[in-house]
Design an enzyme around this catalytic site. Structure first.
Site, PDB file in Angstrom:
ATOM      1  N   ASN A   1      49.582 169.584  42.662  1.00 59.29           N
ATOM      2  CA  ASN A   1      48.355 170.171  43.358  1.00 59.29           C
ATOM      3  C   ASN A   1      48.911 171.304  44.182  1.00 59.29           C
ATOM      4  O   ASN A   1      49.435 171.042  45.624  1.00 59.29           O
ATOM      5  CB  ASN A   1      47.754 168.946  44.054  1.00 59.29           C
ATOM      6  CG  ASN A   1      46.832 169.359  45.038  1.00 59.29           C
ATOM      7  OD1 ASN A   1      46.263 170.626  44.805  1.00 59.29           O
ATOM      8  ND2 ASN A   1      46.212 168.564  46.035  1.00 59.29           N
ATOM      9  N   TRP A   2      48.322 172.558  43.714  1.00 59.98           N
ATOM     10  CA  TRP A   2      48.744 173.737  44.654  1.00 59.98           C
ATOM     11  C   TRP A   2      48.186 173.808  46.002  1.00 59.98           C
ATOM     12  O   TRP A   2      48.468 174.540  46.818  1.00 59.98           O
ATOM     13  CB  TRP A   2      48.811 174.960  43.642  1.00 59.98           C
ATOM     14  CG  TRP A   2      49.730 174.969  42.603  1.00 59.98           C
ATOM     15  CD1 TRP A   2      50.658 173.944  42.272  1.00 59.98           C
ATOM     16  CD2 TRP A   2      49.861 176.088  41.765  1.00 59.98           C
ATOM     17  NE1 TRP A   2      51.100 174.591  41.048  1.00 59.98           N
ATOM     18  CE2 TRP A   2      50.808 175.773  40.834  1.00 59.98           C
ATOM     19  CE3 TRP A   2      49.141 177.392  41.743  1.00 59.98           C
ATOM     20  CZ2 TRP A   2      51.021 176.662  39.850  1.00 59.98           C
ATOM     21  CZ3 TRP A   2      49.223 178.100  40.668  1.00 59.98           C
ATOM     22  CH2 TRP A   2      50.245 177.736  39.643  1.00 59.98           C
ATOM     23  N   LYS A   3      47.004 172.964  46.249  1.00 60.20           N
ATOM     24  CA  LYS A   3      46.009 173.350  47.132  1.00 60.20           C
ATOM     25  C   LYS A   3      45.641 174.518  47.499  1.00 60.20           C
ATOM     26  O   LYS A   3      45.806 175.476  46.227  1.00 60.20           O
ATOM     27  CB  LYS A   3      46.827 172.627  48.520  1.00 60.20           C
ATOM     28  CG  LYS A   3      47.303 171.253  48.173  1.00 60.20           C
ATOM     29  CD  LYS A   3      47.746 170.476  49.565  1.00 60.20           C
ATOM     30  CE  LYS A   3      47.969 169.088  48.987  1.00 60.20           C
ATOM     31  NZ  LYS A   3      48.448 168.098  50.269  1.00 60.20           N
TER      32      LYS A   3
ATOM     33  N   HIS B   1      40.186 163.847  46.698  1.00 60.54           N
ATOM     34  CA  HIS B   1      41.434 164.055  47.736  1.00 60.54           C
ATOM     35  C   HIS B   1      41.129 164.052  49.126  1.00 60.54           C
ATOM     36  O   HIS B   1      40.184 164.404  49.538  1.00 60.54           O
ATOM     37  CB  HIS B   1      42.045 165.530  47.162  1.00 60.54           C
ATOM     38  CG  HIS B   1      43.324 165.657  47.873  1.00 60.54           C
ATOM     39  ND1 HIS B   1      43.544 165.679  49.002  1.00 60.54           N
ATOM     40  CD2 HIS B   1      44.594 165.779  47.147  1.00 60.54           C
ATOM     41  CE1 HIS B   1      44.956 165.858  49.349  1.00 60.54           C
ATOM     42  NE2 HIS B   1      45.593 165.952  48.283  1.00 60.54           N
TER      43      HIS B   1
ATOM     44  N   GLY C   1      52.524 167.692  45.915  1.00 61.54           N
ATOM     45  CA  GLY C   1      51.739 168.809  46.740  1.00 61.54           C
ATOM     46  C   GLY C   1      52.735 169.869  46.828  1.00 61.54           C
ATOM     47  O   GLY C   1      52.917 170.593  46.259  1.00 61.54           O
ATOM     48  N   GLY C   2      53.394 170.236  48.236  1.00 64.32           N
ATOM     49  CA  GLY C   2      54.278 170.970  48.607  1.00 64.32           C
ATOM     50  C   GLY C   2      55.418 171.363  47.512  1.00 64.32           C
ATOM     51  O   GLY C   2      55.655 172.536  47.303  1.00 64.32           O
TER      52      GLY C   2
HETATM   53  P1  13P Z   1      52.677 166.660  49.593  1.00 66.55           P
HETATM   54  O1  13P Z   1      53.588 166.301  48.311  1.00 66.55           O
HETATM   55  O2  13P Z   1      52.841 167.897  50.070  1.00 66.55           O
HETATM   56  O3  13P Z   1      53.046 165.495  50.613  1.00 66.55           O
HETATM   57  O4  13P Z   1      51.123 166.425  49.008  1.00 66.55           O
HETATM   58  C1  13P Z   1      50.668 165.357  48.408  1.00 66.55           C
HETATM   59  C2  13P Z   1      49.163 165.723  48.037  1.00 66.55           C
HETATM   60  O5  13P Z   1      48.451 165.628  48.802  1.00 66.55           O
HETATM   61  C3  13P Z   1      48.898 165.909  46.600  1.00 66.55           C
HETATM   62  O6  13P Z   1      47.732 166.020  46.154  1.00 66.55           O
END
Ligand code: 13P
Length: 260
Positions: free
Chosen positions: A11-13, A103, A239-240
């Site tokens: 998830n690149w956000k 999410h 995420g990150g």
């Molecule tokens: P992180 O891996 O940055 O903690 O994020 C998790 C996330 O929200 C994936 O959707």
């Protein structure tokens, strides 16, 4: 019983424009193919921002990459006067196969209730998208209700009231572990996964209980093995660490060393 194919999701956000997306997808795909990654054994999917999807689709199709494409959200409506919304119909046309729904950042900052999540799950199924339904408790809820109650409740709410259920994936992401560096222990992730699976079995039967359940929250290449070792957790939502091709490929490749 069908074997659940592990699913590694990035998830690149709200990160990376379409040019950066092209660069990351190329690097990720090359890194995985250099390592002889078998995508039929471990599915890998990226969830870029909407504006990157067309470029990502074109690249994936032109290069015949086996990487899957997902979106981070969709509208509960199919079309019409809903300024700023994106229809599942448009996502399907772009070769998108999966869509994140509910999410915690959308529940928190965009007031997405269980009802909205439920409607979006229905919208995903109308357009042949597989919803990745995100569930998880806040720190406060962890302290008052324990770890499983909220994820189980949110899972059942998202799946309630549909005439029939389509394919779905559940992503258990404790809110207190997202982007904080605080990680749930493998034992905790396993316990919540088991509770979600038991609730699926009780409400919908054996087949639905074989849906894939992921863990998410500060997952890195150096801690992913612990989550997947027991075979209870079917993959991770990252995420990150998914913004770095080497790191994310490391997470996907690590499955090779685990007997699943
Ligand atoms: P992180 O891996 O940055 O903690 O994020 C998790 C996330 O929200 C994936 O959707």
């Amino acid at each position: 019983m069908t074997k659940r194919t592990p699913f590694i999701a990035g998830n690149w956000k709200m990160n990376l424009d379409h040019l950066q997306a092209i660069a990351l997808i190329q690097k990720l795909s090359w890194t995985l193919s250099d390592a002889d990654h078998d995508f039929s054994k471990v599915e890998v999917c990226v969830f870029p921002p909407f504006t990157d999807l067309r470029s990502a689709q074109t690249l994936i199709e032109a290069e015949k990459f086996e990487l899957k494409l997902g979106a981070q959200d969709l509208s509960k409506h199919d079309s019409g006067a809903f300024t700023g919304e994106v229809s599942g119909a448009f996502l399907s046309k772009l070769g998108v196969g999966y869509v994140l729904i509910g999410h915690s950042e959308r529940r928190q900052y965009h007031a997405e209730t269980d009802e909205v999540v439920r409607d979006k799950v229905a919208a995903a199924w109308r357009h042949n998208l597989v919803p990745v339904i995100c569930v998880g408790e806040t720190l406060e809820e962890l302290e008052t209700e324990g770890q499983s109650a909220v994820p189980v409740r949110q899972t059942l709410a998202a799946l309630a009231g549909h005439e029939t259920l389509g394919e779905f994936v559940i992503a258990y992401e404790p809110v207190w572990a997202i982007g904080t560096g605080k990680v749930a222990t493998p034992a905790e992730a396993e316990a919540v996964t088991k509770a979600i699976r038991a609730s699926l079995k009780e409400s919908f039967g054996d087949e639905v209980a074989q849906s894939r359940i992921l863990y998410g929250g500060s997952v890195k290449a150096n801690n992913v093995a612990g989550f997947l070792a027991s075979g209870e957790v079917d993959g991770v939502l990252v995420g990150g660490a998914s913004l770095d091709a080497e790191e994310f490929a490391g997470i996907a490749r690590l499955q090779k060393h685990i007997v699943l």
